[in-house]
Design a protein around this motif. Structure first.
Motif, short mmCIF file in Angstrom:
data_model
loop_
_atom_site.label_atom_id
_atom_site.label_comp_id
_atom_site.label_asym_id
_atom_site.label_seq_id
_atom_site.Cartn_x
_atom_site.Cartn_y
_atom_site.Cartn_z
N ALA A 52 -10.91 -6.80 4.60
CA ALA A 52 -9.47 -6.62 4.37
C ALA A 52 -9.21 -5.92 3.04
O ALA A 52 -8.35 -5.03 2.94
CB ALA A 52 -8.77 -7.97 4.41
N THR A 53 -9.97 -6.28 2.03
CA THR A 53 -9.82 -5.63 0.72
C THR A 53 -10.20 -4.15 0.80
O THR A 53 -9.50 -3.29 0.24
CB THR A 53 -10.70 -6.34 -0.33
OG1 THR A 53 -10.30 -7.70 -0.42
CG2 THR A 53 -10.59 -5.67 -1.68
N MET A 54 -11.28 -3.86 1.50
CA MET A 54 -11.71 -2.47 1.61
C MET A 54 -10.73 -1.64 2.44
O MET A 54 -10.52 -0.45 2.16
CB MET A 54 -13.12 -2.40 2.23
CG MET A 54 -14.19 -3.03 1.35
SD MET A 54 -14.23 -2.38 -0.32
CE MET A 54 -14.92 -0.78 -0.02
N SER A 96 -6.53 2.56 2.19
CA SER A 96 -5.12 2.94 2.29
C SER A 96 -4.59 3.44 0.95
O SER A 96 -3.83 4.41 0.89
CB SER A 96 -4.29 1.75 2.76
OG SER A 96 -4.71 1.35 4.04
N THR A 97 -4.99 2.79 -0.13
CA THR A 97 -4.59 3.23 -1.47
C THR A 97 -5.16 4.61 -1.78
O THR A 97 -4.47 5.47 -2.33
CB THR A 97 -5.05 2.21 -2.53
OG1 THR A 97 -4.51 0.93 -2.21
CG2 THR A 97 -4.63 2.63 -3.92
N LEU A 156 -17.60 5.24 3.66
CA LEU A 156 -16.74 5.36 2.48
C LEU A 156 -17.51 5.95 1.30
O LEU A 156 -17.00 6.82 0.59
CB LEU A 156 -16.16 3.99 2.11
CG LEU A 156 -15.23 3.96 0.89
CD1 LEU A 156 -14.02 4.85 1.12
CD2 LEU A 156 -14.80 2.52 0.61
N ALA A 157 -18.74 5.53 1.13
CA ALA A 157 -19.56 6.07 0.04
C ALA A 157 -19.85 7.56 0.27
O ALA A 157 -19.77 8.35 -0.68
CB ALA A 157 -20.88 5.29 -0.06
N LEU A 175 -10.71 8.97 5.64
CA LEU A 175 -10.36 7.66 5.09
C LEU A 175 -9.56 6.83 6.09
O LEU A 175 -9.70 5.61 6.14
CB LEU A 175 -9.58 7.82 3.78
CG LEU A 175 -10.40 8.27 2.58
CD1 LEU A 175 -9.48 8.66 1.43
CD2 LEU A 175 -11.37 7.19 2.15
N GLY A 176 -8.76 7.49 6.90
CA GLY A 176 -8.02 6.78 7.95
C GLY A 176 -8.96 6.17 8.98
O GLY A 176 -8.80 5.01 9.38
N TYR A 177 -9.98 6.93 9.39
CA TYR A 177 -10.97 6.40 10.34
C TYR A 177 -11.76 5.25 9.72
O TYR A 177 -12.06 4.26 10.40
CB TYR A 177 -11.92 7.50 10.80
CG TYR A 177 -11.24 8.58 11.62
CD1 TYR A 177 -10.37 8.26 12.65
CD2 TYR A 177 -11.47 9.92 11.35
CE1 TYR A 177 -9.74 9.25 13.40
CE2 TYR A 177 -10.85 10.92 12.10
CZ TYR A 177 -9.99 10.57 13.12
OH TYR A 177 -9.37 11.54 13.86
#
Length: 114
Positions: A28-30, A35-36, A102-103, A57-59
């Motif tokens: 949830a944090t990630m 989103s940020t 993400l990385a 980032l959306g995916y």
């Protein structure tokens, strides 16, 4: 070697018990972080690079949300141990895939390749 989600007879299934309690808040944090980042990228230049970064980032956000939902389902499915283990395995794999993605996107964006 057995692949896929651990079953009740697999010793590996006993090792991961309680993993969902760690995956849920972190996923949830990630998702919130992604989103940020989308919002921050939109503040910058509006070219093809930022548009692709937004999409990726959306995916990745969707992957983190799927991981969080599976983790939550695993915690709630206490009566059905096999279902709980399967959901926990899906949450774990999805979380790792999203984290690596993400990385990679961050690295590509830093080198302006996205």
């Amino acid at each position: 070697m057995r692949r896929g989600p651990p079953g009740p007879d697999n010793p590996a299934s006993r090792l991961g018990r309680g993993l969902s309690h760690h995956i849920l808040p972190n996923a949830a944090t990630m998702a919130g972080l992604c989103s940020t980042l989308i919002g921050l990228v939109k503040l910058g230049e509006t070219d093809a690079m930022t548009r692709r970064a937004d999409e990726m980032l959306g995916y990745i956000t969707v992957l983190f949300v799927v991981s969080a939902l599976c983790s939550y389902g695993s915690i709630r499915a206490t009566a059905a141990a096999r279902r709980s283990e399967r959901l926990e395995w899906i949450a774990d794999v999805t979380f790792i895939v999203a984290l690596v993605a993400l990385a990679v996107v961050s690295l590509l964006f830093a080198h302006e390749q996205v």
